[in-house]
Every structure is written in C-alpha cells, then in structure tokens.
Scaffold this motif. Structure first.
Motif, PDB file in Angstrom:
ATOM      1  N   ARG A   1     -38.895  17.049 -38.236  1.00  0.00           N
ATOM      2  CA  ARG A   1     -39.000  15.489 -38.005  1.00  0.00           C
ATOM      3  C   ARG A   1     -38.427  14.889 -39.344  1.00  0.00           C
ATOM      4  N   VAL A   2     -37.257  13.868 -39.084  1.00  0.00           N
ATOM      5  CA  VAL A   2     -36.645  13.109 -40.045  1.00  0.00           C
ATOM      6  C   VAL A   2     -37.833  12.046 -40.516  1.00  0.00           C
ATOM      7  N   LEU A   3     -38.046  11.882 -41.553  1.00  0.00           N
ATOM      8  CA  LEU A   3     -39.183  10.895 -42.127  1.00  0.00           C
ATOM      9  C   LEU A   3     -38.438   9.633 -42.452  1.00  0.00           C
ATOM     10  N   ASP A   4     -37.326   9.362 -42.861  1.00  0.00           N
ATOM     11  CA  ASP A   4     -36.490   8.337 -43.367  1.00  0.00           C
ATOM     12  C   ASP A   4     -34.993   8.440 -42.959  1.00  0.00           C
ATOM     13  N   GLU A   5     -34.494   7.263 -42.762  1.00  0.00           N
ATOM     14  CA  GLU A   5     -33.129   7.243 -42.231  1.00  0.00           C
ATOM     15  C   GLU A   5     -32.229   7.841 -43.211  1.00  0.00           C
TER      16      GLU A   5
ATOM     17  N   ASN B   1     -26.622  13.494 -36.658  1.00  0.00           N
ATOM     18  CA  ASN B   1     -27.090  12.084 -36.895  1.00  0.00           C
ATOM     19  C   ASN B   1     -28.752  12.253 -37.312  1.00  0.00           C
ATOM     20  N   LEU B   2     -29.094  11.947 -38.456  1.00  0.00           N
ATOM     21  CA  LEU B   2     -30.453  12.167 -38.970  1.00  0.00           C
ATOM     22  C   LEU B   2     -31.113  10.791 -39.077  1.00  0.00           C
ATOM     23  N   ALA B   3     -31.451  10.238 -38.037  1.00  0.00           N
ATOM     24  CA  ALA B   3     -31.950   9.231 -37.848  1.00  0.00           C
ATOM     25  C   ALA B   3     -33.540   9.107 -37.911  1.00  0.00           C
ATOM     26  N   ARG B   4     -34.110   8.228 -38.386  1.00  0.00           N
ATOM     27  CA  ARG B   4     -35.463   8.019 -38.441  1.00  0.00           C
ATOM     28  C   ARG B   4     -36.449   8.449 -37.294  1.00  0.00           C
ATOM     29  N   HIS B   5     -37.376   9.536 -37.481  1.00  0.00           N
ATOM     30  CA  HIS B   5     -38.204   9.721 -36.497  1.00  0.00           C
ATOM     31  C   HIS B   5     -37.565  10.779 -35.568  1.00  0.00           C
ATOM     32  N   ALA B   6     -36.400  11.148 -35.532  1.00  0.00           N
ATOM     33  CA  ALA B   6     -35.401  12.105 -34.871  1.00  0.00           C
ATOM     34  C   ALA B   6     -36.125  13.567 -34.989  1.00  0.00           C
ATOM     35  N   ILE B   7     -36.273  14.542 -33.991  1.00  0.00           N
ATOM     36  CA  ILE B   7     -36.861  15.650 -34.027  1.00  0.00           C
ATOM     37  C   ILE B   7     -35.447  16.665 -33.578  1.00  0.00           C
TER      38      ILE B   7
ATOM     39  N   PHE C   1     -33.436  20.613 -34.349  1.00  0.00           N
ATOM     40  CA  PHE C   1     -33.472  22.129 -34.771  1.00  0.00           C
ATOM     41  C   PHE C   1     -32.282  22.111 -35.688  1.00  0.00           C
ATOM     42  N   LEU C   2     -32.742  22.493 -36.820  1.00  0.00           N
ATOM     43  CA  LEU C   2     -31.789  22.488 -37.795  1.00  0.00           C
ATOM     44  C   LEU C   2     -31.658  24.178 -38.765  1.00  0.00           C
ATOM     45  N   ARG C   3     -30.493  24.621 -39.376  1.00  0.00           N
ATOM     46  CA  ARG C   3     -30.906  25.684 -40.019  1.00  0.00           C
ATOM     47  C   ARG C   3     -31.606  25.533 -41.146  1.00  0.00           C
ATOM     48  N   ARG C   4     -32.367  26.504 -41.566  1.00  0.00           N
ATOM     49  CA  ARG C   4     -33.420  26.471 -42.481  1.00  0.00           C
ATOM     50  C   ARG C   4     -32.506  26.142 -43.807  1.00  0.00           C
ATOM     51  N   THR C   5     -31.613  26.739 -44.182  1.00  0.00           N
ATOM     52  CA  THR C   5     -30.928  26.142 -45.360  1.00  0.00           C
ATOM     53  C   THR C   5     -30.368  24.689 -45.462  1.00  0.00           C
ATOM     54  N   ASP C   6     -29.895  24.137 -44.172  1.00  0.00           N
ATOM     55  CA  ASP C   6     -29.512  22.986 -44.435  1.00  0.00           C
ATOM     56  C   ASP C   6     -30.918  21.976 -44.398  1.00  0.00           C
ATOM     57  N   ALA C   7     -31.952  22.194 -43.793  1.00  0.00           N
ATOM     58  CA  ALA C   7     -33.074  21.296 -43.910  1.00  0.00           C
ATOM     59  C   ALA C   7     -33.737  21.402 -45.167  1.00  0.00           C
ATOM     60  N   GLU C   8     -33.787  22.458 -45.721  1.00  0.00           N
ATOM     61  CA  GLU C   8     -34.448  22.632 -47.007  1.00  0.00           C
ATOM     62  C   GLU C   8     -34.255  21.577 -48.135  1.00  0.00           C
TER      63      GLU C   8
ATOM     64  N   ILE D   1     -36.018  18.373 -46.823  1.00  0.00           N
ATOM     65  CA  ILE D   1     -37.676  18.836 -47.024  1.00  0.00           C
ATOM     66  C   ILE D   1     -38.050  18.546 -48.346  1.00  0.00           C
ATOM     67  N   SER D   2     -37.369  19.135 -49.301  1.00  0.00           N
ATOM     68  CA  SER D   2     -37.874  19.058 -50.660  1.00  0.00           C
ATOM     69  C   SER D   2     -37.793  17.799 -51.479  1.00  0.00           C
ATOM     70  N   GLN D   3     -36.882  16.996 -50.791  1.00  0.00           N
ATOM     71  CA  GLN D   3     -37.102  15.336 -51.273  1.00  0.00           C
ATOM     72  C   GLN D   3     -37.928  14.707 -50.442  1.00  0.00           C
ATOM     73  N   GLY D   4     -38.655  15.002 -49.556  1.00  0.00           N
ATOM     74  CA  GLY D   4     -39.586  14.374 -48.680  1.00  0.00           C
ATOM     75  C   GLY D   4     -38.928  13.416 -47.654  1.00  0.00           C
ATOM     76  N   LEU D   5     -37.668  13.804 -47.291  1.00  0.00           N
ATOM     77  CA  LEU D   5     -37.147  13.050 -46.125  1.00  0.00           C
ATOM     78  C   LEU D   5     -37.142  13.663 -44.826  1.00  0.00           C
ATOM     79  N   MET D   6     -37.660  14.997 -44.961  1.00  0.00           N
ATOM     80  CA  MET D   6     -37.789  15.516 -43.614  1.00  0.00           C
ATOM     81  C   MET D   6     -39.404  16.329 -43.864  1.00  0.00           C
ATOM     82  N   GLU D   7     -39.670  16.735 -42.427  1.00  0.00           N
ATOM     83  CA  GLU D   7     -40.864  17.664 -42.527  1.00  0.00           C
ATOM     84  C   GLU D   7     -40.803  18.635 -41.353  1.00  0.00           C
ATOM     85  N   GLU D   8     -41.378  19.804 -41.675  1.00  0.00           N
ATOM     86  CA  GLU D   8     -40.956  21.057 -40.826  1.00  0.00           C
ATOM     87  C   GLU D   8     -42.194  20.960 -39.985  1.00  0.00           C
TER      88      GLU D   8
END
Length: 230
Positions: A186-190, A202-208, A210-217, A220-227
C-alpha cells in the motif's frame, strides 16, 4: 579495586538489548585508560627496582622464597615460570616487588581485554547496521556513536555500496529467499509515476499494488510504502 572500571564497561554492553547500542561511554573508557597508564608506570618502577638489586640480594631472596615453598610442600615454579633479568641473566627475586609486578601486569592485561571487548562488540553492531540502513545514520543512532565508530560505519557502508555497484546487485534485499518475487503493498505517500524494473507505475497515495520485491524495498525502507501480508 583494580579492574572494576573495565568490568563495568563489559556489564554495560551486556545489559543492552541485542542489536542495540547505548551511548559510547567516553568517561568510563577514559577512566580505564588512565588506570592502564597507572599500571604501566608502576610496572616500569618495579622493574627498575628489581633490576637494580645486586646478584647477591637476588640469590638471597630466591632462596628465602624456595625455602618457604619447600616448607609448604610446594614447588616455587607451580604458578609462574621464573622471570629472568636479561641484563644479568639471573632470576628475578620473588619478593614483594615481584608479586606487585604480577598484580599490575595482570590488571593491565585484564583492562586491555575489557576495552578491546567493548570496542569490538560495539563495532560488530555498527557493522550490521551497514546492511540494514542507508549510508546516512539516523540521528538517534548517530548520537550514540563515538567519532571512530561513525567513521567506521561510513567506510564500511561505502565499501558495501561499491561492491554492490560492481556486481549490479542489491545484497541488502531478501536476506531470506522470498517465496514469491511479487508482494502486495500500500502506498502511504504520493510518489507519482515511476519506472520500475518491469512496468511504469503510478504510485498514488493509498494505492494497493503488486510490485516486485526489489522495486518496492527502497520505498518500504523510506516509509513511503508498507507491505500487506494478509
């Protein structure tokens, strides 16, 4: 009591949560170093006193020690090998100076081992941070490190980044092999439109998504997404 400050350093680290660091105890480390210097000065003074004794005095002191050991059915060499005065090639007398020398030497060695254990174990925690954090330390962690520990983290993190760049591979991702290369997030910030390894998203806020783990990591580490695990 000799060695007490060194023991306090080890106890302080042992009481920390695993993988966590307390603030570097500069005051206590300085006290242990001062005690080491004091032991070293005492050692030098005692060695000079012992080397200044005449061979006759040394022989008399050794015979007294050996007679005492014989009366107790003990060998004078049971605990320590005889020390040799290299300048005269005679055994050093096992008198008060000799035993004082042993006490200061053992205390100095113990303090050095405590200091090395304290510094080494903290460095191991700092080294592991290089695999879990970006090249810039969070402020709450950085303020707990000594100047040398900050420099160690900086150099270690730079070495890791250089090696991964040469391999074109992020070794900090998927330390445990994943069951699926894609994860639900889930995208936490725009964030906006970004080019990923296999798509334009398009990584819009609150969008859910399915991404490759390597792309999302990285997000997630920056706090912009959550798994999302459910």
């Amino acid at each position: 009591m000799y060695g007490k400050k060194g023991s306090e350093l080890i106890q302080e680290f042992a009481e920390s949560e695993p993988g966590q660091l307390a603030a570097f105890n500069t005051d206590l480390v300085t006290q242990v170093l001062d005690e080491c210097n004091s032991h070293f000065l005492h050692l030098n003074s005692l060695v000079r006193k012992m080397n200044a004794k005449t061979p006759a005095e040394s022989s008399s002191a050794n015979r007294s020690t050996q007679n005492d050991a014989s009366s107790n059915n003990e060998s004078p060499d049971d605990n320590e090998p005889p020390e040799v005065d290299r300048s005269t090639n005679t055994e050093l007398p096992k008198d008060d100076n000799y035993h004082g020398l042993l006490i200061h030497h053992q205390s100095l060695t113990r303090n050095k081992r405590c200091l090395m254990a304290y510094v080494y174990n903290r460095a191991e925690v700092v080294r592991r941070l290089g695999w879990t954090l970006e090249r810039v330390l969070p402020e709450e962690i950085e303020e707990k490190l000594s100047t040398s520990e900050k420099e160690y983290f900086k150099n270690h993190a730079a070495t890791i980044q250089s090696y991964m760049s040469a391999l074109d591979l992020d070794l900090g991702v998927d330390m445990v092999p994943p069951k699926d290369p894609y994860i639900k997030v889930r995208v936490l910030d725009e964030i906006g439109n970004v080019v990923l390894s296999d798509q334009l998203a398009n990584l819009a806020r609150h969008a859910i998504l399915f991404l490759r783990r390597t792309d999302a990591e990285q997000y997630i580490s920056q706090g912009l997404m959550e798994e999302l695990t459910s």
